[in-house]
Scaffold this active site. Structure first.
Site, PDB file in Angstrom:
ATOM      1  N   ASP A   1       8.202  47.247  37.368  1.00  0.00           N
ATOM      2  CA  ASP A   1       9.224  48.282  37.485  1.00  0.00           C
ATOM      3  C   ASP A   1       8.593  49.505  38.163  1.00  0.00           C
ATOM      4  O   ASP A   1       7.464  49.427  38.686  1.00  0.00           O
ATOM      5  CB  ASP A   1       9.858  48.601  36.116  1.00  0.00           C
ATOM      6  CG  ASP A   1       8.916  49.314  35.156  1.00  0.00           C
ATOM      7  OD1 ASP A   1       7.746  49.548  35.517  1.00  0.00           O
ATOM      8  OD2 ASP A   1       9.360  49.643  34.034  1.00  0.00           O
ATOM      9  N   HIS A   2       9.311  50.620  38.145  1.00  0.00           N
ATOM     10  CA  HIS A   2       8.812  51.818  38.820  1.00  0.00           C
ATOM     11  C   HIS A   2       7.487  52.309  38.244  1.00  0.00           C
ATOM     12  O   HIS A   2       6.656  52.843  38.969  1.00  0.00           O
ATOM     13  CB  HIS A   2       9.861  52.930  38.731  1.00  0.00           C
ATOM     14  CG  HIS A   2      10.368  53.166  37.339  1.00  0.00           C
ATOM     15  ND1 HIS A   2      11.225  52.274  36.715  1.00  0.00           N
ATOM     16  CD2 HIS A   2      10.106  54.148  36.444  1.00  0.00           C
ATOM     17  CE1 HIS A   2      11.484  52.730  35.494  1.00  0.00           C
ATOM     18  NE2 HIS A   2      10.819  53.855  35.307  1.00  0.00           N
TER      19      HIS A   2
ATOM     20  N   CYS B   1       4.686  47.022  33.714  1.00  0.00           N
ATOM     21  CA  CYS B   1       5.591  48.135  33.448  1.00  0.00           C
ATOM     22  C   CYS B   1       4.738  49.270  32.877  1.00  0.00           C
ATOM     23  O   CYS B   1       3.534  49.307  33.110  1.00  0.00           O
ATOM     24  CB  CYS B   1       6.728  47.714  32.516  1.00  0.00           C
ATOM     25  SG  CYS B   1       6.229  47.124  30.879  1.00  0.00           S
TER      26      CYS B   1
ATOM     27  N   THR C   1       4.036  50.011  29.668  1.00  0.00           N
ATOM     28  CA  THR C   1       3.211  49.572  28.543  1.00  0.00           C
ATOM     29  C   THR C   1       2.849  48.092  28.575  1.00  0.00           C
ATOM     30  O   THR C   1       1.979  47.663  27.813  1.00  0.00           O
ATOM     31  CB  THR C   1       3.972  49.801  27.221  1.00  0.00           C
ATOM     32  OG1 THR C   1       5.174  48.999  27.262  1.00  0.00           O
ATOM     33  CG2 THR C   1       4.332  51.270  27.035  1.00  0.00           C
TER      34      THR C   1
ATOM     35  N   GLY D   1       7.711  45.823  27.295  1.00  0.00           N
ATOM     36  CA  GLY D   1       9.063  45.431  27.682  1.00  0.00           C
ATOM     37  C   GLY D   1       9.057  44.188  28.555  1.00  0.00           C
ATOM     38  O   GLY D   1       9.890  43.278  28.376  1.00  0.00           O
TER      39      GLY D   1
ATOM     40  N   HIS E   1      -6.310  30.531  23.718  1.00  0.00           N
ATOM     41  CA  HIS E   1      -5.622  30.112  22.489  1.00  0.00           C
ATOM     42  C   HIS E   1      -4.122  29.909  22.673  1.00  0.00           C
ATOM     43  O   HIS E   1      -3.521  29.092  21.975  1.00  0.00           O
ATOM     44  CB  HIS E   1      -5.834  31.151  21.381  1.00  0.00           C
ATOM     45  CG  HIS E   1      -7.217  31.145  20.829  1.00  0.00           C
ATOM     46  ND1 HIS E   1      -7.581  31.848  19.704  1.00  0.00           N
ATOM     47  CD2 HIS E   1      -8.351  30.504  21.250  1.00  0.00           C
ATOM     48  CE1 HIS E   1      -8.874  31.650  19.444  1.00  0.00           C
ATOM     49  NE2 HIS E   1      -9.356  30.849  20.381  1.00  0.00           N
TER      50      HIS E   1
ATOM     51  N   ARG F   1      -6.723  22.232  18.720  1.00  0.00           N
ATOM     52  CA  ARG F   1      -5.773  22.660  17.687  1.00  0.00           C
ATOM     53  C   ARG F   1      -4.732  23.633  18.240  1.00  0.00           C
ATOM     54  O   ARG F   1      -3.620  23.738  17.722  1.00  0.00           O
ATOM     55  CB  ARG F   1      -6.516  23.298  16.514  1.00  0.00           C
ATOM     56  CG  ARG F   1      -7.197  24.615  16.825  1.00  0.00           C
ATOM     57  CD  ARG F   1      -8.060  25.101  15.668  1.00  0.00           C
ATOM     58  NE  ARG F   1      -8.634  26.418  15.899  1.00  0.00           N
ATOM     59  CZ  ARG F   1      -9.695  26.658  16.676  1.00  0.00           C
ATOM     60  NH1 ARG F   1     -10.280  25.655  17.302  1.00  0.00           N
ATOM     61  NH2 ARG F   1     -10.158  27.882  16.830  1.00  0.00           N
ATOM     62  N   HIS F   2      -5.103  24.346  19.311  1.00  0.00           N
ATOM     63  CA  HIS F   2      -4.167  25.310  19.885  1.00  0.00           C
ATOM     64  C   HIS F   2      -2.992  24.615  20.579  1.00  0.00           C
ATOM     65  O   HIS F   2      -1.905  25.174  20.668  1.00  0.00           O
ATOM     66  CB  HIS F   2      -4.897  26.230  20.858  1.00  0.00           C
ATOM     67  CG  HIS F   2      -6.025  26.966  20.221  1.00  0.00           C
ATOM     68  ND1 HIS F   2      -5.837  27.896  19.219  1.00  0.00           N
ATOM     69  CD2 HIS F   2      -7.377  26.875  20.396  1.00  0.00           C
ATOM     70  CE1 HIS F   2      -7.005  28.366  18.825  1.00  0.00           C
ATOM     71  NE2 HIS F   2      -7.961  27.758  19.517  1.00  0.00           N
TER      72      HIS F   2
ATOM     73  N   ARG G   1      -0.085  24.132  18.258  1.00  0.00           N
ATOM     74  CA  ARG G   1       0.631  25.382  17.976  1.00  0.00           C
ATOM     75  C   ARG G   1       1.493  25.812  19.156  1.00  0.00           C
ATOM     76  O   ARG G   1       2.620  26.296  18.969  1.00  0.00           O
ATOM     77  CB  ARG G   1      -0.379  26.466  17.596  1.00  0.00           C
ATOM     78  CG  ARG G   1      -1.084  26.116  16.290  1.00  0.00           C
ATOM     79  CD  ARG G   1      -2.399  26.826  16.107  1.00  0.00           C
ATOM     80  NE  ARG G   1      -3.051  26.341  14.889  1.00  0.00           N
ATOM     81  CZ  ARG G   1      -4.334  26.543  14.608  1.00  0.00           C
ATOM     82  NH1 ARG G   1      -5.091  27.226  15.446  1.00  0.00           N
ATOM     83  NH2 ARG G   1      -4.851  26.068  13.499  1.00  0.00           N
TER      84      ARG G   1
HETATM   85  C1  RB5 Z   1       9.906  52.839  31.892  1.00  0.00           C
HETATM   86  O1  RB5 Z   1       9.920  54.219  31.695  1.00  0.00           O
HETATM   87  C2  RB5 Z   1       9.240  52.154  30.699  1.00  0.00           C
HETATM   88  O2  RB5 Z   1      10.074  52.179  29.596  1.00  0.00           O
HETATM   89  C3  RB5 Z   1       8.868  50.747  31.072  1.00  0.00           C
HETATM   90  O3  RB5 Z   1       8.014  50.782  32.170  1.00  0.00           O
HETATM   91  C4  RB5 Z   1       8.135  49.905  30.036  1.00  0.00           C
HETATM   92  O4  RB5 Z   1       7.008  50.602  29.557  1.00  0.00           O
HETATM   93  C5  RB5 Z   1       8.908  49.298  28.981  1.00  0.00           C
HETATM   94  O5  RB5 Z   1       8.392  48.553  28.150  1.00  0.00           O
END
Ligand code: RB5
Length: 150
Positions: A8-9, A65, A67, A70, A98, A132-133, A136
């Protein structure tokens, strides 16, 4: 190995860095976007990469993204996808060894470019331990239902 990349951006600049790196190494990269820093909705790009991997068009996926969270949540909605967010060398290695992760997700707001490149290298180079993995991972596959954005 064919790699699908999406962002994403928040992740677009890091995606371009990683795409350049992998292309320079001779890997076939499919960039599904986004291509600019204009705000977009990350599930659209998660779905594109997940479909590319689930269909067999690409062998692995990389999604970026802010984090990595998402993108992982969205990509894991697609049957056959095992997307994992990694933040250090251990999680990048173990998601392959794993969990047989086929999509790596990265957080561009949490992981610098040099670290991200290292995590991508580990993700692409580490084999699945199976054993074993494998049992699962098969149990997870049995829980999966088809779902994708069009
Ligand atoms: C965008 O602002 C942010 O929410 C997205 O990049 C991401 O981190 C979502 O999980």
């Amino acid at each position: 190995m064919r790699i699908a990349l999406g962002a994403d951006h928040a992740g677009v600049a890091l995606k371009h860095d990683i795409t350049r790196l992998l292309t320079a190494r001779g890997l076939a990269c499919t960039d599904v976007g986004t291509m600019t820093a204009d705000p977009v909705d990350y599930p659209v790009f998660a779905a594109r990469v997940a479909e590319a991997v689930a269909s067999g068009a690409c062998d692995r996926g990389i999604l970026i993204c802010g984090t990595g969270i998402g993108m992982a949540i969205a990509a894991n909605k697609v049957s056959g996808i095992r997307a994992a967010a990694a933040y250090d060398e251990t999680t990048a290695r173990l998601c392959r060894a794993h969990n047989d992760a086929n999509v790596l997700t990265l957080g561009a707001r949490l992981t610098d470019a040099a670290t991200a490149a290292r995590l991508v290298d580990i993700f692409l180079a580490t084999p699945f331990d199976a054993g074993r993995h494998a049992r699962r991972v098969a149990m997870i596959a049995a829980m999966t239902c088809a779902a994708a954005l069009t």
